[in-house]
Design an enzyme around this catalytic site. Structure first.
Site, PDB file in Angstrom:
ATOM      1  N   GLU A   1       1.274  -1.635   0.182  1.00  0.00           N
ATOM      2  CA  GLU A   1       0.020   0.008   0.251  1.00  0.00           C
ATOM      3  C   GLU A   1       1.145   1.353  -0.066  1.00  0.00           C
ATOM      4  OE1 GLU A   1      -4.098  -1.565   1.693  1.00  0.00           O
ATOM      5  OE2 GLU A   1      -3.314  -1.027   3.407  1.00  0.00           O
TER       6      GLU A   1
ATOM      7  N   GLU B   1      -5.778  -8.301  -1.169  1.00  0.00           N
ATOM      8  CA  GLU B   1      -6.801  -8.486   0.198  1.00  0.00           C
ATOM      9  C   GLU B   1      -8.417  -8.420  -0.085  1.00  0.00           C
ATOM     10  OE1 GLU B   1      -5.094  -5.722   2.861  1.00  0.00           O
ATOM     11  OE2 GLU B   1      -2.842  -6.303   2.608  1.00  0.00           O
TER      12      GLU B   1
END
Length: 588
Positions: free
Chosen positions: A158, A236
């Site tokens: 991220e 995810e």
């Protein structure tokens, strides 16, 4: 046998299209005796792959000190997965987020007051390179190209939410290649935010998305950035969520999560985050930016498997849906796991912190406050002691740049707690002739590291303790004795317990009990305020009466036949005469 895993218009395993159906299991959040059980249950739900992060701070707690045994045996975890026929995705980036302390970064990085993280700051890059020079050669032999089972590596996590230093991403990519990684690379970011997603892109690396809903739209966004000639993957799939102290326990209805799964499987590959959340044992639960109280010890995540590995309705629905897309293997479960209630355990010893402080901690002397990182301490508590001259009456106290939670005492008498919005406020202690004056004596400031932030751009501000000064009566005081309190096994063994324990002060409580059959159980600390718990020297994690977590998970392998000992360190001066070991968790 060596195989080839490729990324083209699809994922290909030895030339054949391959849909990744993976589940996240963090070896560092599950005792190793249970790794096989969790992986077997992953197979039986229909997954062909397992994913795990590798937290840097778990393996290099001090610079140059590497640990690879017990819960840290990543190679052992990989080998069990391979034995069970599972492929693997490894996410060994220096930063992992994961609601883990400091996002996996080691606290010792912050000893450098000029530290810049997750960018091309040379001391940081040098530290990463030193770490990778040890880590990567250990896991590179397990790549599918070497006859192993690892098919993908993630280079950062991220990153688009943090920065846009493409040269840093290239450094990670090239350093992993240098140390022997030859399978494909991925990154992962939130596809709903175009600047974020684009900032995480780097040449030669497949972008993947992290999200928990609206799969059709999310994948549509990703196609805008990566085109139609690359496979779509949700790295995810948030089928649950994590909890923070003082907030509600988060639950995602099984039917809702299953509907999202169906959408994902129609269009691409996915990784369940989490399949089993596990437990952030010790002081390793993190803190999200803006969250004053930090995350609870349990990382249950409302996942298909509970914190202690129980199969849920969500698991059963997911298995049924996956079976529509590929055959589900059924293998025998080989680990006998039982829950048990051991009942009420009476306190067998007490010791208040101030009575044992100088026995368990060697102080560091300094004219001015030093942070945890300055003195080489990573986690736990730190106590600052000031001796006040007899000619001075303490009327007000103010902390300058302190973190995270500070309790103030005068001659062992509680004065106040500074935390959250009020941590830098001025506290007035004497407001009239009828108020006893605090002349001379000792001021103790007990500081708790409640968990470094694991997400956001504030990582470089996560030094703990007192960073600035201590103002008493509007001027700074100097001459500190600083007591490190990491509460490791060495410190716990030095505590001498007796029945003398001052009221309303931080204290240690011991509970002894006998076990004939070690089983999974849950520690209930009702009656105690805030602190941390240890079983046979192992740090179970933090407890806090505000919830939502009211019981700490105790896996059976942490118990032993015969005598066992629980120690609580409680900071609020709240205590009960007993604790309870129950056979059920209590979240929310």
């Amino acid at each position: 046998m060596n195989k080839i895993f490729e990324i083209k218009d699809n994922f290909y395993l030895d030339g054949k299209p391959f849909q990744i159906i993976s589940g996240s299991i963090h070896y560092f959040r599950t005792v190793p005796e249970y790794w096989r059980d969790r992986l077997e249950k992953l197979v039986n739900m229909g997954c062909n792959t397992v994913e795990t992060y590798i937290p840097w701070n778990f393996h290099e707690p001090q610079k140059g000190e590497f640990l690879w045994d017990g819960m840290r045996d990543i190679c052992g975890f990989i080998e069990i997965a391979k034995e069970l026929g599972l492929y693997m995705m490894i996410r060994p980036s220096p930063y992992i987020c994961s609601e883990w302390e400091f996002g996996g970064l080691p606290a010792w990085l912050l000893k450098d007051r000029n530290m810049r993280l997750r960018c091309c700051y040379k001391p940081y890059l040098d530290a990463v390179r030193d770490y990778y020079s040890v880590l990567i050669p250990k896991i590179a032999p397990y790549q599918i190209t070497n006859g192993g089972n690892i098919i993908l590596f993630q280079i950062e996590n991220e990153y688009g939410y943090y920065g846009n230093d493409t040269a840093y991403l290239e450094f990670l990519r090239d350093t992993m290649r240098e140390f022997g990684i030859n399978v494909p690379f991925v990154t992962s970011d939130g596809p709903w935010n175009e600047p974020v997603f684009k900032s995480g892109l780097v040449e030669g690396v497949l972008p993947t998305g992290n999200f928990g809903s609206a799969a059709d739209w999310q994948f549509g966004q990703m196609k805008k950035f990566i085109g139609n000639d690359k496979p779509l993957m949700c790295m995810e799939f948030w089928n649950g969520w994590f909890d923070a102290w003082g907030e509600e326990h988060h639950v995602t209805p099984p039917e809702k999560a299953n509907a999202e799964l169906e959408e994902l499987l129609k269009q691409g590959s996915l990784n369940f985050y989490m399949f089993e959340g596990g437990t952030s044992f010790g002081f390793m639960s993190g803190r999200n930016s803006g969250n004053k109280t930090a995350d609870v010890t349990s990382y249950d995540y409302d996942a298909p498997l509970t914190e202690d590995g129980q199969i849920t309705e969500k698991y059963r629905l997911f298995k049924e849906t996956i079976s529509k897309y590929q055959p589900v293997r059924e293998i025998a479960l080989t680990t006998d796991i039982k829950r048990k209630s051991y009942g009420k355990i009476i306190c067998s010893g007490k010791a208040d912190l101030f009575s044992v402080l100088e026995k368990i901690s060697d102080p560091v002397s300094s004219p001015y406050p030093l942070t945890m990182e300055d003195i080489g301490q990573n986690y736990g508590y730190i106590l600052y002691r000031l001796k006040i001259r007899d000619i001075e009456t303490v009327k007000e106290i103010q902390l300058e740049n302190a973190a995270d939670r500070v309790q103030c005492y005068h001659n062992s008498e509680y004065l106040y707690t500074a935390f959250g919005d009020n941590i830098h406020e001025k506290f007035e202690l004497s407001q009239g002739e009828d108020i006893p004056k605090k002349a001379g004596g000792i001021i103790d400031l007990l500081c708790e590291n409640i968990g470094r932030e694991n997400f956001g751009t504030g990582l470089e501000t996560q030094r703990k303790g007192i960073l600035g000064g201590v103002k008493i009566n509007d001027h700074r005081h100097y001459g500190f004795e600083i007591f490190p309190l990491p509460l490791d096994e060495v410190q716990l063994e030095k505590i001498v317990f007796d029945q003398n324990c001052s009221c309303d002060t931080p204290a240690f409580y011991r509970f002894d009990f006998e076990v004939q059959e070690p089983c999974d159980t849950f520690l209930d600390t009702e009656g105690f305020g805030k602190g941390c718990a240890f079983i046979n020297g192992f740090n179970l994690g933090r407890f806090w009466e505000i919830g939502p977590q009211k019981r700490l998970y105790v896996p059976a392998p942490l118990l032993k036949k015969g005598k066992n000992t629980v120690i609580l360190f409680e900071t609020e001066g709240k205590s009960a005469s007993s604790i309870t070991l129950s056979d059920t968790p209590l979240l929310g």
